[in-house]
Write a protein that holds these residues in place. Sequence first.
Motif, short mmCIF file in Angstrom:
data_model
loop_
_atom_site.label_atom_id
_atom_site.label_comp_id
_atom_site.label_asym_id
_atom_site.label_seq_id
_atom_site.Cartn_x
_atom_site.Cartn_y
_atom_site.Cartn_z
N LEU A 253 0.87 -1.17 0.00
CA LEU A 253 0.00 0.00 0.00
C LEU A 253 0.91 1.22 0.00
O LEU A 253 1.81 1.33 0.84
CB LEU A 253 -0.88 -0.01 1.25
CG LEU A 253 -2.19 0.76 1.25
CD1 LEU A 253 -3.12 0.26 0.15
CD2 LEU A 253 -2.85 0.61 2.60
N ILE A 254 0.68 2.14 -0.94
CA ILE A 254 1.58 3.30 -1.08
C ILE A 254 0.79 4.59 -0.93
O ILE A 254 0.26 5.15 -1.90
CB ILE A 254 2.31 3.26 -2.44
CG1 ILE A 254 2.98 1.91 -2.65
CG2 ILE A 254 3.35 4.39 -2.52
CD1 ILE A 254 3.65 1.75 -4.00
N PRO A 255 0.63 5.09 0.31
CA PRO A 255 -0.02 6.40 0.50
C PRO A 255 0.80 7.50 -0.17
O PRO A 255 2.02 7.57 0.02
CB PRO A 255 -0.05 6.57 2.02
CG PRO A 255 0.16 5.19 2.58
CD PRO A 255 1.03 4.48 1.58
N MET A 256 0.14 8.31 -0.96
CA MET A 256 0.84 9.37 -1.71
C MET A 256 1.06 10.58 -0.79
O MET A 256 0.31 11.56 -0.82
CB MET A 256 0.04 9.74 -2.95
CG MET A 256 -0.09 8.60 -3.94
SD MET A 256 -1.10 9.00 -5.39
CE MET A 256 -2.76 9.01 -4.66
N LEU A 257 2.12 10.52 0.01
CA LEU A 257 2.41 11.55 1.01
C LEU A 257 3.16 12.71 0.35
O LEU A 257 4.30 13.01 0.68
CB LEU A 257 3.23 10.95 2.15
CG LEU A 257 2.62 9.71 2.81
CD1 LEU A 257 3.54 9.17 3.89
CD2 LEU A 257 1.25 10.05 3.40
N TYR A 258 2.49 13.37 -0.60
CA TYR A 258 3.12 14.40 -1.40
C TYR A 258 2.90 15.76 -0.75
O TYR A 258 1.93 16.47 -1.04
CB TYR A 258 2.55 14.39 -2.83
CG TYR A 258 2.67 13.07 -3.54
CD1 TYR A 258 3.63 12.13 -3.18
CD2 TYR A 258 1.80 12.75 -4.58
CE1 TYR A 258 3.74 10.92 -3.84
CE2 TYR A 258 1.91 11.54 -5.25
CZ TYR A 258 2.87 10.63 -4.88
OH TYR A 258 2.97 9.43 -5.54
N GLY A 288 4.85 7.05 -0.13
CA GLY A 288 5.08 7.74 -1.39
C GLY A 288 5.65 9.12 -1.11
O GLY A 288 5.03 9.92 -0.41
N ILE A 289 6.84 9.38 -1.63
CA ILE A 289 7.55 10.65 -1.37
C ILE A 289 7.44 11.55 -2.60
O ILE A 289 7.84 11.15 -3.70
CB ILE A 289 9.04 10.39 -1.05
CG1 ILE A 289 9.20 9.39 0.09
CG2 ILE A 289 9.75 11.72 -0.75
CD1 ILE A 289 8.72 9.88 1.43
N GLY A 290 6.91 12.77 -2.42
CA GLY A 290 6.78 13.70 -3.54
C GLY A 290 8.05 14.50 -3.75
O GLY A 290 8.09 15.69 -3.43
N ASN A 291 9.06 13.85 -4.31
CA ASN A 291 10.36 14.51 -4.44
C ASN A 291 10.33 15.68 -5.42
O ASN A 291 11.18 16.57 -5.35
CB ASN A 291 11.44 13.52 -4.88
CG ASN A 291 11.12 12.80 -6.16
OD1 ASN A 291 10.44 11.79 -6.13
ND2 ASN A 291 11.59 13.31 -7.29
#
Length: 359
Positions: A253-258, A288-291
């Motif tokens: 599961l990949i929460p989009m923590l952007y 999920g990392i919003g680089n």
Amino acid sequence: LDAFPFFDGLAAVIREAHACDPPIQVHAWLNAHPLWSESAPPVWEDHILYRRPDWLTQDPHGNRGTPVGYALDFGHPEVQDYLTRLYLEVVRKYDVDGIHFDFIRFGGAEWGYNEVSVARFLSSLSAEQRAGVLARAERASLLTQETTRGNRNNSSTHEVFPGASRASGATKPHPASVPTPDDPLFSDWRRKQVTDLVRRVTLLAKELKPNLIVSAAVVPWGNAPGTFEESAAYRRCFQDWRAWAREGILDMLIPMLYFREKEHGEWFRNWVRYCAQLKGGRTRIIAGIGNWLNSHDDTLQQAKHADSLLDGVCFFSYASTNPMPGAEAELFNEKFYDRLRELPSTPPPPGSPPPATKY
């Protein structure tokens, strides 16, 4: 790729990635909800948009232009069958290591009003439940008639096909014949449609390939709520990813923590803390990392924090690794990969899927 009709991009990526030493895994990324942008119609006459407009989601007023363009309605059984076939086709035809759900959600509470979907929902209710749903709809209709009177806008818009109006229904009274967007039973039903599809695809895909890794990108909009029922994912998108983690439907599961670290770094850490509470089952929780939103320093700060509490990190995206977000949007920067060496290399726990910590 019309200029290269015989080129299979996915097959080429798999061939090159698996030939590396060590091999690189390839997970096929498929959008489940969006079908086509509203900006211009497809040039292909046999496109599914033309062949099956009856599969599209719509709002209570029949408008079909969602925030992501024209989109499929998860409540239509033929849509469920179609999407299942697409995911399984990839598993059958390609040596992928995984399949990934993206946009596995509705675009908001006002969507999900495909006529077949609404009919299925109403037919699933008891007589008492149906009467309650329609009574709530009638009250909403009367209320919106009062609040929208004298503020109607029936301007015509170009339609790609009949019923594909781009006009907003915000100034129209709510129809009394369909449930309200926030109706609790209709909300539960739409959540079930999304979850049923995720479960079905996962089970059938793993019958074909038991070691396949199935993952999904999920919504953590805004700050972490006090309860998951207050979250946008649960209330607006009908994406109950907490239940997916608890049931163990997915491998990852990949929460989009952007979140921009300088503006909403605390929101990022609050969500990481919440997600850490879901660990312990078979589903691995990957941050999920919003680089593309942050400098290299801030990206590494977020990644190290998430990696210390969750099961790894996933960067979005490797196409935008510039150290000055906004100044060089969507540019590749080699230094980003040098900085990744600063992250600890943590082996996966026993019995977990084979991917390494970083994706």
